[in-house]
Design a protein around this motif. Structure first.
Motif, PDB file in Angstrom:
ATOM      1  N   LEU A 194     -64.611  12.700  61.522  1.00 33.56           N
ATOM      2  CA  LEU A 194     -63.877  13.934  61.224  1.00 33.56           C
ATOM      3  C   LEU A 194     -64.769  15.164  61.257  1.00 33.56           C
ATOM      4  O   LEU A 194     -64.331  16.252  60.874  1.00 33.56           O
ATOM      5  N   GLN A 195     -65.997  15.025  61.717  1.00 34.64           N
ATOM      6  CA  GLN A 195     -66.936  16.133  61.613  1.00 34.64           C
ATOM      7  C   GLN A 195     -66.518  17.337  62.460  1.00 34.64           C
ATOM      8  O   GLN A 195     -66.667  18.487  62.039  1.00 34.64           O
ATOM      9  N   GLN A 196     -65.965  17.113  63.641  1.00 42.75           N
ATOM     10  CA  GLN A 196     -65.445  18.232  64.433  1.00 42.75           C
ATOM     11  C   GLN A 196     -64.231  18.857  63.744  1.00 42.75           C
ATOM     12  O   GLN A 196     -64.040  20.078  63.771  1.00 42.75           O
ATOM     13  N   ASN A 197     -63.427  18.022  63.099  1.00 42.72           N
ATOM     14  CA  ASN A 197     -62.265  18.540  62.384  1.00 42.72           C
ATOM     15  C   ASN A 197     -62.665  19.427  61.217  1.00 42.72           C
ATOM     16  O   ASN A 197     -61.985  20.413  60.910  1.00 42.72           O
ATOM     17  N   ILE A 198     -63.761  19.076  60.555  1.00 40.15           N
ATOM     18  CA  ILE A 198     -64.260  19.919  59.460  1.00 40.15           C
ATOM     19  C   ILE A 198     -64.678  21.276  60.004  1.00 40.15           C
ATOM     20  O   ILE A 198     -64.399  22.317  59.404  1.00 40.15           O
ATOM     21  N   SER A 199     -65.343  21.281  61.134  1.00 41.74           N
ATOM     22  CA  SER A 199     -65.748  22.533  61.771  1.00 41.74           C
ATOM     23  C   SER A 199     -64.519  23.353  62.165  1.00 41.74           C
ATOM     24  O   SER A 199     -64.483  24.576  61.958  1.00 41.74           O
ATOM     25  N   ASN A 200     -63.503  22.673  62.702  1.00 47.31           N
ATOM     26  CA  ASN A 200     -62.261  23.373  63.060  1.00 47.31           C
ATOM     27  C   ASN A 200     -61.591  23.948  61.822  1.00 47.31           C
ATOM     28  O   ASN A 200     -61.049  25.067  61.851  1.00 47.31           O
ATOM     29  N   PHE A 201     -61.629  23.188  60.723  1.00 48.28           N
ATOM     30  CA  PHE A 201     -61.049  23.669  59.464  1.00 48.28           C
ATOM     31  C   PHE A 201     -61.734  24.964  59.032  1.00 48.28           C
ATOM     32  O   PHE A 201     -61.062  25.911  58.602  1.00 48.28           O
ATOM     33  N   LYS A 202     -63.049  25.003  59.125  1.00 50.04           N
ATOM     34  CA  LYS A 202     -63.761  26.211  58.708  1.00 50.04           C
ATOM     35  C   LYS A 202     -63.299  27.415  59.528  1.00 50.04           C
ATOM     36  O   LYS A 202     -63.126  28.512  58.978  1.00 50.04           O
ATOM     37  N   SER A 203     -63.078  27.231  60.820  1.00 51.04           N
ATOM     38  CA  SER A 203     -62.606  28.335  61.666  1.00 51.04           C
ATOM     39  C   SER A 203     -61.249  28.839  61.201  1.00 51.04           C
ATOM     40  O   SER A 203     -61.006  30.049  61.142  1.00 51.04           O
ATOM     41  N   VAL A 204     -60.358  27.920  60.876  1.00 47.49           N
ATOM     42  CA  VAL A 204     -59.032  28.310  60.392  1.00 47.49           C
ATOM     43  C   VAL A 204     -59.143  28.992  59.037  1.00 47.49           C
ATOM     44  O   VAL A 204     -58.492  30.013  58.777  1.00 47.49           O
ATOM     45  N   PHE A 205     -59.971  28.444  58.169  1.00 46.60           N
ATOM     46  CA  PHE A 205     -60.104  28.963  56.806  1.00 46.60           C
ATOM     47  C   PHE A 205     -60.559  30.418  56.809  1.00 46.60           C
ATOM     48  O   PHE A 205     -60.094  31.226  56.003  1.00 46.60           O
ATOM     49  N   PHE A 206     -61.448  30.745  57.737  1.00 51.82           N
ATOM     50  CA  PHE A 206     -62.003  32.105  57.774  1.00 51.82           C
ATOM     51  C   PHE A 206     -61.383  32.974  58.868  1.00 51.82           C
ATOM     52  O   PHE A 206     -61.985  33.960  59.290  1.00 51.82           O
ATOM     53  N   GLU A 207     -60.170  32.638  59.310  1.00 52.19           N
ATOM     54  CA  GLU A 207     -59.536  33.446  60.358  1.00 52.19           C
ATOM     55  C   GLU A 207     -58.972  34.750  59.797  1.00 52.19           C
ATOM     56  O   GLU A 207     -58.693  35.678  60.556  1.00 52.19           O
ATOM     57  N   ILE A 208     -58.816  34.849  58.481  1.00 53.96           N
ATOM     58  CA  ILE A 208     -58.372  36.109  57.881  1.00 53.96           C
ATOM     59  C   ILE A 208     -59.599  36.901  57.428  1.00 53.96           C
ATOM     60  O   ILE A 208     -60.707  36.371  57.347  1.00 53.96           O
ATOM     61  N   GLU A 209     -59.409  38.160  57.129  1.00 53.26           N
ATOM     62  CA  GLU A 209     -60.516  39.049  56.765  1.00 53.26           C
ATOM     63  C   GLU A 209     -61.274  38.508  55.549  1.00 53.26           C
ATOM     64  O   GLU A 209     -60.655  38.072  54.565  1.00 53.26           O
ATOM     65  N   HIS A 210     -62.602  38.550  55.625  1.00 49.64           N
ATOM     66  CA  HIS A 210     -63.415  37.999  54.548  1.00 49.64           C
ATOM     67  C   HIS A 210     -64.801  38.625  54.547  1.00 49.64           C
ATOM     68  O   HIS A 210     -65.242  39.200  55.545  1.00 49.64           O
ATOM     69  N   ASP A 211     -65.488  38.500  53.400  1.00 47.88           N
ATOM     70  CA  ASP A 211     -66.897  38.876  53.308  1.00 47.88           C
ATOM     71  C   ASP A 211     -67.734  37.788  53.956  1.00 47.88           C
ATOM     72  O   ASP A 211     -67.511  36.589  53.713  1.00 47.88           O
ATOM     73  N   TYR A 212     -68.730  38.189  54.724  1.00 49.19           N
ATOM     74  CA  TYR A 212     -69.567  37.213  55.427  1.00 49.19           C
ATOM     75  C   TYR A 212     -70.217  36.229  54.449  1.00 49.19           C
ATOM     76  O   TYR A 212     -70.347  35.048  54.747  1.00 49.19           O
ATOM     77  N   ARG A 213     -70.593  36.716  53.269  1.00 50.16           N
ATOM     78  CA  ARG A 213     -71.305  35.874  52.303  1.00 50.16           C
ATOM     79  C   ARG A 213     -70.485  34.646  51.886  1.00 50.16           C
ATOM     80  O   ARG A 213     -71.055  33.600  51.549  1.00 50.16           O
ATOM     81  N   THR A 214     -69.167  34.758  51.931  1.00 55.63           N
ATOM     82  CA  THR A 214     -68.322  33.655  51.463  1.00 55.63           C
ATOM     83  C   THR A 214     -68.376  32.456  52.403  1.00 55.63           C
ATOM     84  O   THR A 214     -68.109  31.323  51.993  1.00 55.63           O
ATOM     85  N   GLN A 215     -68.769  32.678  53.660  1.00 51.41           N
ATOM     86  CA  GLN A 215     -68.795  31.575  54.623  1.00 51.41           C
ATOM     87  C   GLN A 215     -69.750  30.456  54.214  1.00 51.41           C
ATOM     88  O   GLN A 215     -69.547  29.299  54.600  1.00 51.41           O
ATOM     89  N   LYS A 216     -70.756  30.781  53.413  1.00 50.13           N
ATOM     90  CA  LYS A 216     -71.731  29.760  53.037  1.00 50.13           C
ATOM     91  C   LYS A 216     -71.134  28.681  52.140  1.00 50.13           C
ATOM     92  O   LYS A 216     -71.727  27.617  51.964  1.00 50.13           O
ATOM     93  N   HIS A 217     -69.949  28.937  51.589  1.00 50.18           N
ATOM     94  CA  HIS A 217     -69.344  27.974  50.670  1.00 50.18           C
ATOM     95  C   HIS A 217     -68.469  26.935  51.376  1.00 50.18           C
ATOM     96  O   HIS A 217     -67.878  26.084  50.713  1.00 50.18           O
ATOM     97  N   VAL A 218     -68.391  27.008  52.695  1.00 49.91           N
ATOM     98  CA  VAL A 218     -67.725  25.965  53.482  1.00 49.91           C
ATOM     99  C   VAL A 218     -68.699  25.526  54.567  1.00 49.91           C
ATOM    100  O   VAL A 218     -69.053  26.316  55.442  1.00 49.91           O
ATOM    101  N   SER A 219     -69.132  24.296  54.507  1.00 49.04           N
ATOM    102  CA  SER A 219     -70.156  23.802  55.439  1.00 49.04           C
ATOM    103  C   SER A 219     -69.565  23.491  56.806  1.00 49.04           C
ATOM    104  O   SER A 219     -68.364  23.224  56.940  1.00 49.04           O
ATOM    105  N   ASP A 220     -70.438  23.501  57.809  1.00 51.67           N
ATOM    106  CA  ASP A 220     -70.021  23.223  59.186  1.00 51.67           C
ATOM    107  C   ASP A 220     -70.930  22.152  59.789  1.00 51.67           C
ATOM    108  O   ASP A 220     -72.116  22.416  60.040  1.00 51.67           O
ATOM    109  N   PRO A 221     -70.428  20.937  60.020  1.00 54.84           N
ATOM    110  CA  PRO A 221     -71.244  19.880  60.620  1.00 54.84           C
ATOM    111  C   PRO A 221     -71.801  20.248  61.986  1.00 54.84           C
ATOM    112  O   PRO A 221     -72.847  19.739  62.395  1.00 54.84           O
ATOM    113  N   MET A 222     -71.119  21.153  62.701  1.00 53.88           N
ATOM    114  CA  MET A 222     -71.599  21.564  64.014  1.00 53.88           C
ATOM    115  C   MET A 222     -72.841  22.447  63.910  1.00 53.88           C
ATOM    116  O   MET A 222     -73.497  22.715  64.909  1.00 53.88           O
TER     117      MET A 222
END
Length: 254
Positions: free
Chosen positions: A131-159
């Protein structure tokens, strides 16, 4: 130990730790508070997100967060107003702060409104045994709305070579259903055979001592090695050995 001896040893430890009494001291107790599928998912995801550091602190802060969500996380996600979000500003767990928390609520609302929920996002386009690619895809969906860059560190990306320990733990909670009463097993669209071990300091150190892992870093490459060796022990439910590795490390100082 040879292969058979190692399997017998770890199977015994799985039986010991994959037991309802495990819940009492583990963050998994938070999603166990709920019965509605969406409540379980959201409580589990938020709890897993802040699951690093002292376990007692993780549990306490997760309970505080659920209280701020009115102990109805799905209803809060879908029906919150600006005043409700303002109440989250003072939430903090280590580097996860109010800004991060408010974004997570907004991102979850987007996922349930526009992507049919967490299970649908994680199970979409499964192409192989991992599911490692799926986790990476999830992160893309999760951050598709406006967000602070710093928040991205709280969702890991296997890729990006992350072992994504907390998301893999969350997926274990949602997917495994072995009637032991610990993991919740509410997702049916993903097979336990596709799960990856939540690799952290404890499980990694024990895995190395047992010869299940040779790589020194706890990264995506190490996770692939560990997963491969655990699949040799049980191809249908390799991640059950997380209980053994974690228990040996945390409770037995192996």
């Amino acid at each position: 130990m040879n292969h058979l001896e190692l399997k017998e040893f770890l199977d015994e430890k799985v039986l010991l730790y994959n037991h309802p009494r495990f819940i009492e001291s583990d963050p998994i107790q938070i999603p166990h508070l709920y019965t509605l599928k969406e409540d379980i998912e959201i409580a589990g995801f938020l709890t897993a997100t802040i699951s690093w550091g002292n376990r007692k602190m993780i549990i306490n802060n997760s309970q505080k967060l659920m209280t701020k969500l009115g102990n109805s996380p799905y209803d809060f996600v879908m029906n919150h107003n600006s005043n409700d979000l303002e109440n989250l500003n003072d939430f903090v767990h280590r580097t996860f702060n109010g800004t991060d928390c408010i974004f997570f609520i907004k991102a979850l609302k987007n996922i349930y409104q526009n992507h049919n929920g967490l299970e649908c996002v994680f199970s979409k386009y499964i192409q192989n045994s991992t599911l490692q690619q799926n986790i990476s895809n999830f992160k893309s969906v999760f951050f598709e709305i406006e967000h602070d860059y710093r928040t991205q560190k709280h969702v890991s990306d296997p890729m990006n070579n992350s072992a994504a320990k907390r998301i893999n733990m969350f997926l274990r909670w949602m997917v495994r259903n072995d009637n032991a009463g610990v993991d919740l097993g509410i997702w049916k669209s993903i097979s336990p055979s596709q799960l990856s071990c939540p690799l952290d300091v404890h499980s990694g150190n024990v895995a190395r001592k047992l010869g299940l892992l040779t790589r020194k870093q706890n990264d995506a490459k190490a996770l692939f090695e560990l997963d491969s060796n655990l699949q040799n022990l049980d191809k249908n439910d390799p991640v059950k050995y997380d209980f053994a590795l974690f228990g040996l490390g945390v409770f037995e100082g192996f």
